[in-house]
Design an enzyme around this catalytic site. Structure first.
Site, mmCIF file in Angstrom:
data_model
loop_
_atom_site.group_PDB
_atom_site.id
_atom_site.type_symbol
_atom_site.label_atom_id
_atom_site.label_comp_id
_atom_site.label_asym_id
_atom_site.label_seq_id
_atom_site.Cartn_x
_atom_site.Cartn_y
_atom_site.Cartn_z
ATOM 1 N N LYS A 1 0.914 -1.081 -0.046
ATOM 2 C CA LYS A 1 0.086 -0.073 -0.227
ATOM 3 C C LYS A 1 0.887 1.308 0.099
ATOM 4 O O LYS A 1 2.134 1.256 0.328
ATOM 5 C CB LYS A 1 -0.916 0.002 0.990
ATOM 6 C CG LYS A 1 -0.422 0.282 2.478
ATOM 7 C CD LYS A 1 -0.344 1.657 3.022
ATOM 8 C CE LYS A 1 1.019 1.949 4.065
ATOM 9 N NZ LYS A 1 1.036 3.166 4.646
ATOM 10 N N ASP B 1 -2.372 -0.541 9.766
ATOM 11 C CA ASP B 1 -2.587 -0.680 8.244
ATOM 12 C C ASP B 1 -3.350 -2.188 8.020
ATOM 13 O O ASP B 1 -3.621 -2.187 6.902
ATOM 14 C CB ASP B 1 -1.172 -0.391 7.781
ATOM 15 C CG ASP B 1 -0.888 1.037 7.515
ATOM 16 O OD1 ASP B 1 -1.437 1.705 7.388
ATOM 17 O OD2 ASP B 1 0.535 0.849 7.612
HETATM 18 O O1 C5P Z 1 0.114 0.009 14.378
HETATM 19 P P1 C5P Z 1 1.472 -0.243 13.998
HETATM 20 O O2 C5P Z 1 2.066 -1.268 14.914
HETATM 21 O O3 C5P Z 1 1.477 -0.436 12.483
HETATM 22 O O4 C5P Z 1 2.467 0.888 14.110
HETATM 23 C C1 C5P Z 1 3.886 1.197 14.126
HETATM 24 C C2 C5P Z 1 4.036 2.273 15.045
HETATM 25 O O5 C5P Z 1 3.684 3.383 14.574
HETATM 26 C C3 C5P Z 1 3.259 2.143 16.512
HETATM 27 O O6 C5P Z 1 4.068 1.650 17.547
HETATM 28 C C4 C5P Z 1 3.358 3.919 16.882
HETATM 29 O O7 C5P Z 1 4.738 4.276 17.202
HETATM 30 C C5 C5P Z 1 3.288 4.334 15.267
HETATM 31 N N1 C5P Z 1 2.042 4.809 14.740
HETATM 32 C C6 C5P Z 1 1.525 5.812 15.368
HETATM 33 N N2 C5P Z 1 0.219 6.303 14.878
HETATM 34 C C7 C5P Z 1 -0.378 5.688 14.136
HETATM 35 C C8 C5P Z 1 0.120 4.567 13.552
HETATM 36 C C9 C5P Z 1 1.421 4.081 13.916
HETATM 37 O O8 C5P Z 1 1.837 6.609 16.362
HETATM 38 N N3 C5P Z 1 -1.625 6.265 13.697
#
Ligand code: C5P
Length: 350
Positions: A19, A192
């Site tokens: 993506k 995501d």
């Molecule tokens: O949700 P995911 O594990 O993919 O996100 C990876 C990291 O990116 C999270 O640990 C966080 O630090 C950051 N993140 C964030 N806000 C979001 C998506 C991700 O702060 N909306």
């Protein structure tokens, strides 16, 4: 769904796209540490294939009683793909299995020689001789990740693998969850993942998991300027915390360009508020962006949290010309098109 199972009913393969974010505005940091976003997401024609199969003594692994005590193994031999609990496909598989009662909770927590969370070992997250210690049946599910999406490059490859695992196991295990239920499982795995479960083009809010489908009439051609050194998403968000303010910018121009299928308008509207912190952490990306623009890109932007750069071309020929002109600047250059649909079972009957 059964038509996607192999003839023996023991194997399903799903091809899942990467993506990109065409628009990403950060609304602010939340109490839980995540960030509220408004983002326009679209799938891109780089694909991983996730294959899930039942393994173990013939016949046994199909038996419902065996399944309740099933082991789980995720295999991938690509460097940089996380082992243990950090592997999103493993987390997704375990959550789906536990919530549908296919896997017993914490089955492998006491696995000898390392179960989940053991980052030390080889490709298998459960030892290859797992059958020796899994209680009773020796039945297990093996998920193989065949990767072509660059790792930690800003293409949500780990989330795509998680989505592929959910789609494949939903069929293999006969869970019969609908799209909404699969998205809910995905949201607990990563921000995501829900988008990767549906694919196409979507407007996302919240931490990226609240989705509305968006009309896209065009087909867009991209040059991807890939920087081989990964950039951590969490680190990019921390740099945003340190140096950036919440924005109120809206995605209207991107949405209008998508409806019109207008590449020129989309190029001018590309917008990513994680670009500034990514450039701060990796200043050489700015030269990459300029290289793509000088090679004729209609717009160039950091992909997600980086470090890949996206350059939008007028058409396929233009993308190939741009890629040739920019090749020397990047570790790897690829061309791809968007949107790329969603995860699709591969006809794998044998
Ligand atoms: O949700 P995911 O594990 O993919 O996100 C990876 C990291 O990116 C999270 O640990 C966080 O630090 C950051 N993140 C964030 N806000 C979001 C998506 C991700 O702060 N909306």
């Amino acid at each position: 769904m059964r038509r996607w199972l192999s003839a023996a009913g023991d194997r399903v393969a799903v091809r899942v796209p990467a993506k990109i974010n065409l628009f990403l505005a950060v609304r602010g940091r939340r109490a839980d540490g995540y960030h509220d976003l408004t983002t326009v997401l679209q799938t891109l024609s780089l694909y991983d294939t996730v294959t899930a199969r039942l393994a173990g003594p013939p016949g046994r692994s199909q038996h419902p009683a065996a399944r309740r005590r099933m082991g789980l193994e995720v295999r991938c031999d690509v460097e940089g793909v996380p082992r243990g609990r950090d592997n999103l496909a493993l987390r997704a598989a375990r959550l789906l299995g536990e919530s549908t009662n296919v896997l017993a909770a914490d089955d492998d927590a006491e696995a000898p020689g390392g179960g989940e969370g053991d980052d030390a070992g080889g490709d298998a997250l459960i030892p290859a001789d797992a059958a020796a210690w899994l209680p009773g049946s020796g039945a297990r599910t093996v998920v193989d990740l065949d990767k072509s999406i660059p790792v930690a490059a800003g293409f949500a490859g780990g989330s795509a693998d998680a989505a592929g695992a959910l789609r494949a196991l939903n069929i293999l295990w006969g869970c019969d969850l609908d799209d909404g239920e699969l998205r809910d499982v995905g949201a607990a795995v990563g921000s995501d993942v829900p988008f990767c479960v549906i694919g196409g083009t979507a407007l996302a809010t919240g931490r990226g998991e609240a989705l509305a489908r968006v009309l896209c009439r065009g087909r867009f051609h991209w040059v991807l300027g890939i920087d081989a050194a990964p950039l951590s998403t969490a680190e990019v968000y921390r740099a945003w915390d340190a140096g950036c303010a919440p924005s109120e910018t809206e995605p209207d121009a991107v949405l209008a360009a998508l409806v019109a299928g207008d590449a020129e308008a989309l190029g001018a509207a590309l917008h990513n508020e994680l670009q500034a912190p990514a450039l701060q952490l990796r200043p050489r990306l700015e030269a990459g962006r300029r290289t793509l623009l000088e090679a004729g890109a209609l717009g160039a932007v950091v992909s997600g949290s980086g470090p890949t750069l996206l350059g939008l071309a007028r058409d396929g020929d233009h993308a190939r010309e741009m890629a040739a002109a920019a090749a020397a600047h990047f570790d790897v250059v690829r061309v791809a098109v968007s949107p790329a649909g969603g995860p699709e079972p591969v006809d794998d009957r044998r």
